[in-house]
Design a protein around this motif. Structure first.
Motif, PDB file in Angstrom:
ATOM      1  N   GLU A  43      23.972  37.496  29.634  1.00  0.00           N
ATOM      2  CA  GLU A  43      22.843  36.704  29.157  1.00  0.00           C
ATOM      3  C   GLU A  43      23.251  35.925  27.908  1.00  0.00           C
ATOM      4  O   GLU A  43      23.938  36.452  27.040  1.00  0.00           O
ATOM      5  CB  GLU A  43      21.641  37.604  28.821  1.00  0.00           C
ATOM      6  CG  GLU A  43      21.179  38.490  29.953  1.00  0.00           C
ATOM      7  CD  GLU A  43      22.037  39.748  30.116  1.00  0.00           C
ATOM      8  OE1 GLU A  43      22.720  40.144  29.153  1.00  0.00           O
ATOM      9  OE2 GLU A  43      22.035  40.310  31.216  1.00  0.00           O
ATOM     10  N   PRO A  44      22.791  34.677  27.786  1.00  0.00           N
ATOM     11  CA  PRO A  44      23.154  33.865  26.619  1.00  0.00           C
ATOM     12  C   PRO A  44      22.758  34.495  25.282  1.00  0.00           C
ATOM     13  O   PRO A  44      23.417  34.296  24.282  1.00  0.00           O
ATOM     14  CB  PRO A  44      22.400  32.544  26.835  1.00  0.00           C
ATOM     15  CG  PRO A  44      22.127  32.495  28.296  1.00  0.00           C
ATOM     16  CD  PRO A  44      21.993  33.918  28.753  1.00  0.00           C
ATOM     17  N   LYS A  45      21.682  35.254  25.251  1.00  0.00           N
ATOM     18  CA  LYS A  45      21.198  35.876  24.009  1.00  0.00           C
ATOM     19  C   LYS A  45      21.788  37.272  23.784  1.00  0.00           C
ATOM     20  O   LYS A  45      21.394  37.968  22.862  1.00  0.00           O
ATOM     21  CB  LYS A  45      19.673  35.958  24.006  1.00  0.00           C
ATOM     22  CG  LYS A  45      18.993  34.608  24.080  1.00  0.00           C
ATOM     23  CD  LYS A  45      19.208  33.810  22.825  1.00  0.00           C
ATOM     24  CE  LYS A  45      18.466  32.487  22.917  1.00  0.00           C
ATOM     25  NZ  LYS A  45      18.848  31.567  21.883  1.00  0.00           N
ATOM     26  N   SER A  46      22.739  37.672  24.614  1.00  0.00           N
ATOM     27  CA  SER A  46      23.405  38.963  24.452  1.00  0.00           C
ATOM     28  C   SER A  46      24.158  38.992  23.119  1.00  0.00           C
ATOM     29  O   SER A  46      24.457  37.951  22.535  1.00  0.00           O
ATOM     30  CB  SER A  46      24.374  39.171  25.624  1.00  0.00           C
ATOM     31  OG  SER A  46      24.999  40.418  25.540  1.00  0.00           O
ATOM     32  N   THR A  47      24.484  40.177  22.644  1.00  0.00           N
ATOM     33  CA  THR A  47      25.174  40.344  21.360  1.00  0.00           C
ATOM     34  C   THR A  47      26.467  39.540  21.317  1.00  0.00           C
ATOM     35  O   THR A  47      27.310  39.661  22.201  1.00  0.00           O
ATOM     36  CB  THR A  47      25.478  41.835  21.105  1.00  0.00           C
ATOM     37  OG1 THR A  47      24.252  42.565  21.133  1.00  0.00           O
ATOM     38  CG2 THR A  47      26.162  42.037  19.760  1.00  0.00           C
ATOM     39  N   LEU A  48      26.612  38.733  20.271  1.00  0.00           N
ATOM     40  CA  LEU A  48      27.787  37.884  20.096  1.00  0.00           C
ATOM     41  C   LEU A  48      28.956  38.697  19.551  1.00  0.00           C
ATOM     42  O   LEU A  48      28.829  39.380  18.536  1.00  0.00           O
ATOM     43  CB  LEU A  48      27.454  36.738  19.131  1.00  0.00           C
ATOM     44  CG  LEU A  48      28.509  35.671  18.925  1.00  0.00           C
ATOM     45  CD1 LEU A  48      28.704  34.853  20.197  1.00  0.00           C
ATOM     46  CD2 LEU A  48      28.117  34.757  17.776  1.00  0.00           C
ATOM     47  N   LEU A  49      30.103  38.620  20.232  1.00  0.00           N
ATOM     48  CA  LEU A  49      31.331  39.282  19.783  1.00  0.00           C
ATOM     49  C   LEU A  49      32.253  38.318  19.058  1.00  0.00           C
ATOM     50  O   LEU A  49      33.073  38.723  18.239  1.00  0.00           O
ATOM     51  CB  LEU A  49      32.087  39.867  20.977  1.00  0.00           C
ATOM     52  CG  LEU A  49      31.403  40.977  21.747  1.00  0.00           C
ATOM     53  CD1 LEU A  49      32.217  41.349  22.972  1.00  0.00           C
ATOM     54  CD2 LEU A  49      31.206  42.181  20.855  1.00  0.00           C
ATOM     55  N   GLY A  50      32.178  37.035  19.414  1.00  0.00           N
ATOM     56  CA  GLY A  50      33.066  36.041  18.824  1.00  0.00           C
ATOM     57  C   GLY A  50      32.969  34.735  19.575  1.00  0.00           C
ATOM     58  O   GLY A  50      31.971  34.463  20.256  1.00  0.00           O
ATOM     59  N   ARG A  51      34.032  33.929  19.475  1.00  0.00           N
ATOM     60  CA  ARG A  51      34.061  32.609  20.095  1.00  0.00           C
ATOM     61  C   ARG A  51      35.390  32.396  20.801  1.00  0.00           C
ATOM     62  O   ARG A  51      36.413  32.940  20.365  1.00  0.00           O
ATOM     63  CB  ARG A  51      33.913  31.499  19.052  1.00  0.00           C
ATOM     64  CG  ARG A  51      32.817  31.637  18.032  1.00  0.00           C
ATOM     65  CD  ARG A  51      31.448  31.406  18.511  1.00  0.00           C
ATOM     66  NE  ARG A  51      31.188  30.082  19.054  1.00  0.00           N
ATOM     67  CZ  ARG A  51      29.974  29.702  19.411  1.00  0.00           C
ATOM     68  NH1 ARG A  51      28.942  30.501  19.281  1.00  0.00           N
ATOM     69  NH2 ARG A  51      29.782  28.504  19.923  1.00  0.00           N
ATOM     70  N   ALA A  52      35.371  31.608  21.859  1.00  0.00           N
ATOM     71  CA  ALA A  52      36.597  31.138  22.508  1.00  0.00           C
ATOM     72  C   ALA A  52      36.781  29.700  22.038  1.00  0.00           C
ATOM     73  O   ALA A  52      35.986  28.826  22.391  1.00  0.00           O
ATOM     74  CB  ALA A  52      36.477  31.197  24.020  1.00  0.00           C
ATOM     75  N   GLN A  53      37.792  29.480  21.209  1.00  0.00           N
ATOM     76  CA  GLN A  53      38.005  28.160  20.618  1.00  0.00           C
ATOM     77  C   GLN A  53      39.334  27.602  21.083  1.00  0.00           C
ATOM     78  O   GLN A  53      40.362  28.268  20.960  1.00  0.00           O
ATOM     79  CB  GLN A  53      37.981  28.256  19.090  1.00  0.00           C
ATOM     80  CG  GLN A  53      36.641  28.716  18.568  1.00  0.00           C
ATOM     81  CD  GLN A  53      36.637  28.949  17.076  1.00  0.00           C
ATOM     82  OE1 GLN A  53      37.672  29.227  16.479  1.00  0.00           O
ATOM     83  NE2 GLN A  53      35.462  28.850  16.467  1.00  0.00           N
ATOM     84  N   GLY A  54      39.297  26.380  21.623  1.00  0.00           N
ATOM     85  CA  GLY A  54      40.538  25.774  22.073  1.00  0.00           C
ATOM     86  C   GLY A  54      40.310  24.609  23.003  1.00  0.00           C
ATOM     87  O   GLY A  54      39.294  23.924  22.934  1.00  0.00           O
ATOM     88  N   ILE A  55      41.280  24.442  23.899  1.00  0.00           N
ATOM     89  CA  ILE A  55      41.298  23.302  24.813  1.00  0.00           C
ATOM     90  C   ILE A  55      41.516  23.798  26.235  1.00  0.00           C
ATOM     91  O   ILE A  55      42.293  24.715  26.464  1.00  0.00           O
ATOM     92  CB  ILE A  55      42.449  22.339  24.449  1.00  0.00           C
ATOM     93  CG1 ILE A  55      42.254  21.772  23.045  1.00  0.00           C
ATOM     94  CG2 ILE A  55      42.601  21.223  25.466  1.00  0.00           C
ATOM     95  CD1 ILE A  55      43.444  20.997  22.532  1.00  0.00           C
ATOM     96  N   TYR A  56      40.826  23.176  27.186  1.00  0.00           N
ATOM     97  CA  TYR A  56      41.212  23.346  28.587  1.00  0.00           C
ATOM     98  C   TYR A  56      41.311  21.975  29.223  1.00  0.00           C
ATOM     99  O   TYR A  56      40.580  21.060  28.885  1.00  0.00           O
ATOM    100  CB  TYR A  56      40.314  24.305  29.364  1.00  0.00           C
ATOM    101  CG  TYR A  56      38.848  23.975  29.476  1.00  0.00           C
ATOM    102  CD1 TYR A  56      38.368  23.169  30.505  1.00  0.00           C
ATOM    103  CD2 TYR A  56      37.932  24.520  28.592  1.00  0.00           C
ATOM    104  CE1 TYR A  56      37.019  22.901  30.630  1.00  0.00           C
ATOM    105  CE2 TYR A  56      36.577  24.257  28.708  1.00  0.00           C
ATOM    106  CZ  TYR A  56      36.129  23.453  29.732  1.00  0.00           C
ATOM    107  OH  TYR A  56      34.792  23.185  29.855  1.00  0.00           O
TER     108      TYR A  56
END
Length: 189
Positions: free
Chosen positions: A92-105
């Motif tokens: 779920e989008p509102k689930s507990t945030l652990l971090g971010r995926a930052q970069g390029i694809y």
């Protein structure tokens, strides 16, 4: 005056050296002490939310090969996206945030659909706060299960190596938005 400036420069460098390498410890000693730690195995499970539509996208198109052709939902060869996607405990989008995926694809396959993923998982919660894992690999997004190599890390994940497996949990074929389930196994010091 010039001699005083040179003396002050050397004095400031000499005073800064212990701060850079650790108070009273030579650089090689610090590295040797660090390698005395046993290697650990950490397993992680989280969800990656890639939102390319709407008012607040977390991934944006940086360049496209042919602006006359639609880019979404399946990106033509040469499309490049920049992302800052949330990583959460649940789908779920509102689930507990652990971090971010930052970069390029980027779409790197002339035939089929295959993304080149170059990103960092930047952890912002709990004991992993401030640590990162670096991913560099191919993601054939139409396959049910995908593997991508972990090629490094920082913080608690120093000298990380391992594997991230991905499975699409949800995909909107109109918008291109997706939620991807990840299982990560990482060896680190």
């Amino acid at each position: 005056m010039e001699k005083i400036a040179i003396i002050l420069l050397f004095c400031s460098m000499a005073m800064a050296m212990p701060m850079v390498h650790g108070a009273g410890e030579e650089p090689q000693q610090a590295v040797d002490r660090w390698f005395q730690n046993k290697e650990k195995v950490t397993k992680l499970h989280f969800y990656f939310h890639d939102t390319v539509s709407g008012k607040n996208p977390t991934a944006v198109l940086v360049t496209e090969p042919d602006p006359t052709k639609p880019v979404l939902p399946l990106n033509p060869f040469g499309s490049i996206f920049m992302m800052d996607d949330p990583l959460t405990i649940g789908p779920e989008p509102k689930s507990t945030l652990l971090g971010r995926a930052q970069g390029i694809y980027a779409s790197a396959a002339l035939e089929g659909v295959g993304l080149l993923m170059t990103l960092n998982y930047v952890f912002t919660a709990g004991s992993l706060n401030g640590s990162t894992l670096s991913i560099l690999g191919r993601n054939p997004i139409l396959e049910e299960y995908r593997e991508m190599p972990i090629v490094g890390g920082s913080g608690v994940f120093r000298l990380a190596r391992g594997i991230a497996t991905a499975k699409t949990y949800w995909f909107n074929s109109t918008s291109g938005d997706a939620v991807v389930e990840y299982h990560v196994v990482v060896l680190h010091h």
